[in-house]
Design a protein around this motif. Structure first.
Motif, PDB file in Angstrom:
ATOM      1  N   PRO A 198       8.628 -84.779  50.398  1.00  0.00           N
ATOM      2  CA  PRO A 198       7.566 -84.005  51.060  1.00  0.00           C
ATOM      3  C   PRO A 198       8.017 -82.592  51.426  1.00  0.00           C
ATOM      4  CG  PRO A 198       7.665 -86.232  51.953  1.00  0.00           C
ATOM      5  CD  PRO A 198       8.880 -86.063  51.079  1.00  0.00           C
ATOM      6  N   GLU A 199       7.264 -81.624  50.950  1.00  0.00           N
ATOM      7  CA  GLU A 199       7.551 -80.204  51.189  1.00  0.00           C
ATOM      8  C   GLU A 199       6.464 -79.634  52.091  1.00  0.00           C
ATOM      9  OE1 GLU A 199       9.147 -77.200  51.737  1.00  0.00           O
ATOM     10  OE2 GLU A 199      10.135 -77.756  49.840  1.00  0.00           O
ATOM     11  N   TYR A 200       6.883 -78.965  53.156  1.00  0.00           N
ATOM     12  CA  TYR A 200       5.920 -78.408  54.106  1.00  0.00           C
ATOM     13  C   TYR A 200       6.051 -76.898  54.280  1.00  0.00           C
ATOM     14  CZ  TYR A 200       5.152 -83.297  55.269  1.00  0.00           C
ATOM     15  OH  TYR A 200       4.855 -84.641  55.198  1.00  0.00           O
ATOM     16  N   ASP A 201       6.997 -76.297  53.589  1.00  0.00           N
ATOM     17  CA  ASP A 201       7.177 -74.858  53.700  1.00  0.00           C
ATOM     18  C   ASP A 201       6.136 -74.147  52.835  1.00  0.00           C
ATOM     19  OD1 ASP A 201       9.116 -72.488  54.450  1.00  0.00           O
ATOM     20  OD2 ASP A 201       8.645 -72.284  52.319  1.00  0.00           O
ATOM     21  N   SER A 202       5.351 -73.269  53.438  1.00  0.00           N
ATOM     22  CA  SER A 202       4.234 -72.636  52.722  1.00  0.00           C
ATOM     23  C   SER A 202       4.689 -71.811  51.524  1.00  0.00           C
ATOM     24  CB  SER A 202       3.427 -71.751  53.676  1.00  0.00           C
ATOM     25  OG  SER A 202       2.705 -72.553  54.581  1.00  0.00           O
ATOM     26  N   ARG A 203       5.779 -71.071  51.684  1.00  0.00           N
ATOM     27  CA  ARG A 203       6.258 -70.243  50.580  1.00  0.00           C
ATOM     28  C   ARG A 203       6.773 -71.112  49.441  1.00  0.00           C
ATOM     29  NH1 ARG A 203       9.702 -69.167  47.471  1.00  0.00           N
ATOM     30  NH2 ARG A 203      11.031 -70.724  48.465  1.00  0.00           N
ATOM     31  N   ALA A 204       7.537 -72.155  49.788  1.00  0.00           N
ATOM     32  CA  ALA A 204       8.067 -73.061  48.767  1.00  0.00           C
ATOM     33  C   ALA A 204       6.938 -73.787  48.031  1.00  0.00           C
ATOM     34  CB  ALA A 204       9.023 -74.071  49.401  1.00  0.00           C
ATOM     35  N   LEU A 205       5.887 -74.143  48.744  1.00  0.00           N
ATOM     36  CA  LEU A 205       4.743 -74.798  48.111  1.00  0.00           C
ATOM     37  C   LEU A 205       4.061 -73.859  47.124  1.00  0.00           C
ATOM     38  CD1 LEU A 205       3.363 -76.683  51.220  1.00  0.00           C
ATOM     39  CD2 LEU A 205       4.038 -77.772  49.061  1.00  0.00           C
ATOM     40  N   TRP A 206       3.922 -72.592  47.514  1.00  0.00           N
ATOM     41  CA  TRP A 206       3.321 -71.628  46.583  1.00  0.00           C
ATOM     42  C   TRP A 206       4.199 -71.468  45.344  1.00  0.00           C
ATOM     43  CZ3 TRP A 206       5.154 -66.479  45.537  1.00  0.00           C
ATOM     44  CH2 TRP A 206       4.354 -65.804  44.603  1.00  0.00           C
ATOM     45  N   GLU A 207       5.506 -71.361  45.534  1.00  0.00           N
ATOM     46  CA  GLU A 207       6.424 -71.251  44.392  1.00  0.00           C
ATOM     47  C   GLU A 207       6.244 -72.430  43.448  1.00  0.00           C
ATOM     48  OE1 GLU A 207      11.171 -71.765  43.396  1.00  0.00           O
ATOM     49  OE2 GLU A 207      10.639 -70.857  45.316  1.00  0.00           O
ATOM     50  N   LYS A 208       6.190 -73.633  43.996  1.00  0.00           N
ATOM     51  CA  LYS A 208       6.071 -74.818  43.148  1.00  0.00           C
ATOM     52  C   LYS A 208       4.726 -74.858  42.434  1.00  0.00           C
ATOM     53  CE  LYS A 208       9.571 -77.598  45.414  1.00  0.00           C
ATOM     54  NZ  LYS A 208       9.987 -78.911  45.889  1.00  0.00           N
ATOM     55  N   LEU A 209       3.682 -74.371  43.084  1.00  0.00           N
ATOM     56  CA  LEU A 209       2.385 -74.314  42.419  1.00  0.00           C
ATOM     57  C   LEU A 209       2.436 -73.333  41.245  1.00  0.00           C
ATOM     58  CD1 LEU A 209      -0.592 -75.287  42.441  1.00  0.00           C
ATOM     59  CD2 LEU A 209      -1.106 -73.318  43.906  1.00  0.00           C
ATOM     60  N   VAL A 210       3.088 -72.197  41.448  1.00  0.00           N
ATOM     61  CA  VAL A 210       3.240 -71.215  40.359  1.00  0.00           C
ATOM     62  C   VAL A 210       4.036 -71.823  39.202  1.00  0.00           C
ATOM     63  CG1 VAL A 210       4.249 -68.994  39.682  1.00  0.00           C
ATOM     64  CG2 VAL A 210       3.052 -69.199  41.872  1.00  0.00           C
ATOM     65  N   LEU A 211       5.146 -72.484  39.526  1.00  0.00           N
ATOM     66  CA  LEU A 211       5.980 -73.068  38.475  1.00  0.00           C
ATOM     67  C   LEU A 211       5.234 -74.153  37.709  1.00  0.00           C
ATOM     68  CD1 LEU A 211       9.418 -73.236  40.324  1.00  0.00           C
ATOM     69  CD2 LEU A 211       8.785 -71.695  38.456  1.00  0.00           C
ATOM     70  N   ASP A 212       4.451 -74.971  38.411  1.00  0.00           N
ATOM     71  CA  ASP A 212       3.665 -75.987  37.707  1.00  0.00           C
ATOM     72  C   ASP A 212       2.615 -75.325  36.818  1.00  0.00           C
ATOM     73  OD1 ASP A 212       4.347 -78.830  38.045  1.00  0.00           O
ATOM     74  OD2 ASP A 212       4.225 -78.389  40.180  1.00  0.00           O
ATOM     75  N   GLY A 213       2.044 -74.215  37.272  1.00  0.00           N
ATOM     76  CA  GLY A 213       1.103 -73.486  36.432  1.00  0.00           C
ATOM     77  C   GLY A 213       1.787 -72.903  35.203  1.00  0.00           C
ATOM     78  N   MET A 214       3.028 -72.443  35.375  1.00  0.00           N
ATOM     79  CA  MET A 214       3.775 -71.905  34.235  1.00  0.00           C
ATOM     80  C   MET A 214       4.111 -72.979  33.220  1.00  0.00           C
ATOM     81  SD  MET A 214       6.367 -69.067  35.801  1.00  0.00           S
ATOM     82  CE  MET A 214       5.711 -67.490  36.400  1.00  0.00           C
ATOM     83  N   GLN A 215       4.132 -74.224  33.674  1.00  0.00           N
ATOM     84  CA  GLN A 215       4.442 -75.326  32.764  1.00  0.00           C
ATOM     85  C   GLN A 215       3.306 -75.603  31.790  1.00  0.00           C
ATOM     86  OE1 GLN A 215       4.703 -79.210  34.551  1.00  0.00           O
ATOM     87  NE2 GLN A 215       5.040 -80.182  32.581  1.00  0.00           N
ATOM     88  N   ALA A 216       2.101 -75.175  32.088  1.00  0.00           N
ATOM     89  CA  ALA A 216       0.940 -75.504  31.253  1.00  0.00           C
ATOM     90  C   ALA A 216       1.261 -75.303  29.770  1.00  0.00           C
ATOM     91  CB  ALA A 216      -0.254 -74.632  31.650  1.00  0.00           C
ATOM     92  N   GLY A 217       1.128 -76.369  28.987  1.00  0.00           N
ATOM     93  CA  GLY A 217       1.392 -76.324  27.561  1.00  0.00           C
ATOM     94  C   GLY A 217       2.856 -76.482  27.197  1.00  0.00           C
ATOM     95  N   LEU A 218       3.719 -76.649  28.202  1.00  0.00           N
ATOM     96  CA  LEU A 218       5.161 -76.760  27.970  1.00  0.00           C
ATOM     97  C   LEU A 218       5.692 -78.037  28.612  1.00  0.00           C
ATOM     98  CD1 LEU A 218       6.067 -73.102  29.005  1.00  0.00           C
ATOM     99  CD2 LEU A 218       5.814 -73.943  26.650  1.00  0.00           C
ATOM    100  N   ALA A 219       6.935 -78.391  28.298  1.00  0.00           N
ATOM    101  CA  ALA A 219       7.596 -79.515  28.945  1.00  0.00           C
ATOM    102  C   ALA A 219       8.208 -79.029  30.253  1.00  0.00           C
ATOM    103  CB  ALA A 219       8.690 -80.079  28.035  1.00  0.00           C
ATOM    104  N   TRP A 220       8.206 -79.893  31.283  1.00  0.00           N
ATOM    105  CA  TRP A 220       8.750 -79.499  32.583  1.00  0.00           C
ATOM    106  C   TRP A 220      10.224 -79.120  32.495  1.00  0.00           C
ATOM    107  CZ3 TRP A 220       7.672 -77.294  36.786  1.00  0.00           C
ATOM    108  CH2 TRP A 220       8.502 -77.374  37.895  1.00  0.00           C
ATOM    109  N   ILE A 221      10.969 -79.747  31.574  1.00  0.00           N
ATOM    110  CA  ILE A 221      12.395 -79.417  31.444  1.00  0.00           C
ATOM    111  C   ILE A 221      12.569 -77.944  31.068  1.00  0.00           C
ATOM    112  CG2 ILE A 221      12.580 -80.140  29.020  1.00  0.00           C
ATOM    113  CD1 ILE A 221      15.252 -80.587  31.820  1.00  0.00           C
ATOM    114  N   THR A 222      11.610 -77.386  30.359  1.00  0.00           N
ATOM    115  CA  THR A 222      11.672 -75.956  30.014  1.00  0.00           C
ATOM    116  C   THR A 222      11.660 -75.112  31.277  1.00  0.00           C
ATOM    117  OG1 THR A 222      10.513 -76.389  27.934  1.00  0.00           O
ATOM    118  CG2 THR A 222      10.528 -74.105  28.722  1.00  0.00           C
ATOM    119  N   ILE A 223      10.796 -75.480  32.233  1.00  0.00           N
ATOM    120  CA  ILE A 223      10.722 -74.752  33.498  1.00  0.00           C
ATOM    121  C   ILE A 223      12.009 -74.964  34.297  1.00  0.00           C
ATOM    122  CG2 ILE A 223       9.444 -74.459  35.657  1.00  0.00           C
ATOM    123  CD1 ILE A 223       7.912 -73.570  33.104  1.00  0.00           C
ATOM    124  N   LEU A 224      12.494 -76.190  34.336  1.00  0.00           N
ATOM    125  CA  LEU A 224      13.726 -76.464  35.085  1.00  0.00           C
ATOM    126  C   LEU A 224      14.886 -75.625  34.563  1.00  0.00           C
ATOM    127  CD1 LEU A 224      13.995 -80.317  35.751  1.00  0.00           C
ATOM    128  CD2 LEU A 224      13.541 -78.480  37.384  1.00  0.00           C
TER     129      LEU A 224
END
Length: 197
Positions: A30-56
């Motif tokens: 569970p993540e409750y930090d607002s900035r970290a949550l926004w970062e993770k939302l951006v990274l998940d959006g960047m994953q669109a059409g790609l494998a998550w390992i690429t983002i990692l």
């Protein structure tokens, strides 16, 4: 008779240390930090059409390129910053995804200016407590849910991009809004014990 050995979720293979470490230390916490949550939302959006390992594999370079995901800095990015990012081979070089990140930073700041905490906004969708699922097989885990559809719809209404219901559900899993570790995975109980705030 020996007890069966618990095994990690099959999407995180033992022979990929980066994936295994992400699964074992981060995914579902569970993540409750607002900035970290926004970062993770951006990274998940960047994953669109790609494998998550690429983002990692690119995550640290992406963080560096995007000013450690400081919304105040990213919100001030202009055309020359977009050009700089598009020229960086260490990140996801999609103009639409870069522009979505910049736009998302501006929305995040607008929410703050209006007295809205991004973390509280997100967690209110599930009543403030992680949803504890009890899946035994990967085939049972949904790609999206009614909750991810509702959150996706609201994020889009606010102007966020690359946040369809499938992306949003992956985000909810990653940030511990839902515990989707399989029940035989050691992390299922560990994450469940973390509870809410």
């Amino acid at each position: 008779m020996t007890a069966p050995t618990l095994s990690r979720c099959p999407w995180a293979p033992d022979d990929d240390p980066l994936y295994a470490r992400y699964h074992d230390t981060e995914w579902g916490v569970p993540e409750y930090d607002s900035r970290a949550l926004w970062e993770k939302l951006v990274l998940d959006g960047m994953q669109a059409g790609l494998a998550w390992i690429t983002i990692l594999r690119k995550r640290e370079t992406i963080r560096e390129a995007f000013s450690q995901f400081d919304p105040e800095k990213v919100a001030r990015y202009r055309d020359d910053d977009i050009d700089r990012l598009l020229a960086n081979p260490g990140i996801i070089r999609s103009r639409a995804k870069i522009q979505a990140a910049i736009g998302g930073a501006r929305i995040w700041l607008d929410m703050c200016d209006n007295g809205e905490d991004f973390s509280e906004y997100l967690w209110e969708f599930i009543g403030g407590q992680p949803i504890q699922n009890i899946w035994s097989q990967m085939s049972e885990v949904p790609a999206k849910t009614a909750l991810s559809e509702a959150l996706s719809k609201d994020l889009k209404k606010r102007g966020f991009k690359f946040c369809g219901p499938v992306i949003v559900y992956a985000f909810m899993q990653a940030v511990g809004m839902v515990n989707d570790h399989l029940i035989e995975c050691p992390r299922h109980a560990e994450v469940r014990s973390m509870g809410g705030r």
